[in-house]
Write an enzyme that holds these catalytic residues in place. Structure first.
Site, mmCIF file in Angstrom:
data_model
loop_
_atom_site.group_PDB
_atom_site.id
_atom_site.type_symbol
_atom_site.label_atom_id
_atom_site.label_comp_id
_atom_site.label_asym_id
_atom_site.label_seq_id
_atom_site.Cartn_x
_atom_site.Cartn_y
_atom_site.Cartn_z
ATOM 1 C CG ASP A 3 -4.980 2.845 0.763
ATOM 2 O OD1 ASP A 3 -6.076 1.819 0.799
ATOM 3 O OD2 ASP A 3 -3.894 2.259 1.197
ATOM 4 C CG HIS A 46 -3.935 -1.431 -1.737
ATOM 5 N ND1 HIS A 46 -4.858 -2.096 -1.885
ATOM 6 C CD2 HIS A 46 -4.095 -0.633 -0.576
ATOM 7 C CE1 HIS A 46 -6.132 -1.818 -1.116
ATOM 8 N NE2 HIS A 46 -5.541 -0.932 -0.319
ATOM 9 C CB SER A 58 -0.747 -0.071 1.143
ATOM 10 O OG SER A 58 -1.300 1.289 1.507
ATOM 11 C CG HIS A 65 -9.149 0.552 -0.511
ATOM 12 N ND1 HIS A 65 -8.435 0.163 0.629
ATOM 13 C CD2 HIS A 65 -10.742 0.408 -0.275
ATOM 14 C CE1 HIS A 65 -9.389 0.188 1.786
ATOM 15 N NE2 HIS A 65 -10.756 0.240 1.061
ATOM 16 N N GLY A 80 -0.658 1.827 9.646
ATOM 17 C CA GLY A 80 0.128 1.675 10.922
ATOM 18 C C GLY A 80 -0.977 1.172 11.918
ATOM 19 C CG MET A 93 -11.634 -2.360 5.293
ATOM 20 S SD MET A 93 -10.126 -1.998 4.248
ATOM 21 C CE MET A 93 -8.955 -1.325 5.567
ATOM 22 C CG ASP A 110 -6.124 -2.509 3.127
ATOM 23 O OD1 ASP A 110 -5.188 -2.439 3.676
ATOM 24 O OD2 ASP A 110 -6.715 -1.602 2.618
ATOM 25 C CG MET A 159 -8.131 7.391 2.230
ATOM 26 S SD MET A 159 -7.248 7.477 3.996
ATOM 27 C CE MET A 159 -6.663 5.837 3.799
ATOM 28 C CG MET A 214 -11.315 3.721 2.191
ATOM 29 S SD MET A 214 -9.677 3.519 2.995
ATOM 30 C CE MET A 214 -8.376 3.413 1.539
HETATM 31 C C1 DX5 Z 1 -6.206 1.821 5.542
HETATM 32 C C2 DX5 Z 1 -5.702 1.714 4.187
HETATM 33 C C3 DX5 Z 1 -4.770 0.409 3.933
HETATM 34 C C4 DX5 Z 1 -3.476 0.937 4.881
HETATM 35 C C5 DX5 Z 1 -2.782 -0.200 5.266
HETATM 36 O O1 DX5 Z 1 -7.439 2.685 5.371
HETATM 37 O O2 DX5 Z 1 -6.774 1.071 3.428
HETATM 38 O O3 DX5 Z 1 -4.488 0.010 2.618
HETATM 39 O O4 DX5 Z 1 -2.604 1.637 3.928
HETATM 40 O O5 DX5 Z 1 -1.591 0.011 6.067
HETATM 41 P P1 DX5 Z 1 -0.743 -0.924 7.017
HETATM 42 O O6 DX5 Z 1 -0.453 -1.940 6.224
HETATM 43 O O7 DX5 Z 1 0.207 -0.123 7.560
HETATM 44 O O8 DX5 Z 1 -1.846 -1.225 8.164
HETATM 45 ZN ZN ZN Z 2 -6.465 0.138 1.362
#
Ligand code: DX5
Ligand code: ZN
Length: 214
Positions: A33, A31, A6, A64, A143, A135, A173, A35, A66
């Protein structure tokens, strides 16, 4: 298992180089993300950035979303070079319309469920999906700690697909690292997303291998 680093945990000022780094380190997918500051309390990247980094790898882009209204942005992410688009069942867009829109652009569709959403929320759409993303943290930030108690959802999706003779991939994820990947593997996960676990590792290549071999 396949591994999808990610980019949320990469150096955003060097995103292209970071993609090349994990490509060379053995990543299977990238991946991304997205948002919107509404669906989740964080803002990240949009289609312009996805498009800008698209030339840095041939690996599939696993986008992904969000965001509150994924249907309104499918064309933009298709134009930007997405290969898989996953959107949340908890979003405001109608799932069938959104999946059909994704397919109309020749892209694979996935549905995502937050930790608090019952797994059977995605069952009505399984026959149209390439992937279900479970999720294993509350979406919004990298993190966080892996929620192992989401693994029964993975097993439930696999069981439902077996019953209906469907072949749908399951991705997890959030909080995946060398330490937590074995639980995902045991549950039957096909793709592990890992942000911190790969980008903050001393040796990203070793981290990717370790997750894959879990
Ligand atoms: C969270 C994201 C994840 C995130 C995962 O909302 O969808 O893809 O980046 O990060 P780690 O692997 O650090 O939990
Ligand atoms: Zn994600």
């Amino acid at each position: 298992m396949k591994v999808a680093p990610s980019l949320l945990s990469c150096d955003f000022a060097k995103m292209g180089e970071e993609i090349v780094k994990v490509d060379n380190a053995g990543a299977d997918l990238i991946h991304l993300d997205v948002m919107d500051g509404h669906f989740v309390p964080n803002l990240t990247i949009g289609p312009a950035i996805v498009k800008a980094v698209r030339p840095y790898t041939q690996l599939p882009f696993d986008v992904h979303l969000m965001i509150d209204y994924p249907l309104d942005y499918i064309d933009a992410f298709a134009d930007a070079g997405a290969d898989i688009i996953t959107f949340h069942i908890e979003s405001m867009s109608e799932p069938n319309m959104t999946i059909d829109k994704i397919h109309s652009r020749g892209i694979k569709a996935g549905l995502v469920i937050k930790p608090g959403t019952p797994v059977d929320a995605v069952f009505p759409y399984l026959d149209k999906l390439y992937m279900v993303l479970v999720m294993t943290v509350e979406p919004g930030f990298g993190g966080q700690e892996f929620m192992e108690d989401m693994m029964p959802k993975v097993a439930a999706i696999k069981a439902e697909c077996a019953k209906r003779n469907l072949d749908v991939l399951v991705e997890v994820d959030g909080g995946i690292s060398e330490a937590t990947a074995p639980a995902a593997s045991k549950a039957g996960v096909d793709i592990c997303v890992s942000g911190t676990g790969v980008f903050k590792a001393a040796d990203p290549s070793a981290a990717i291998q370790a997750i894959r071999n879990s």
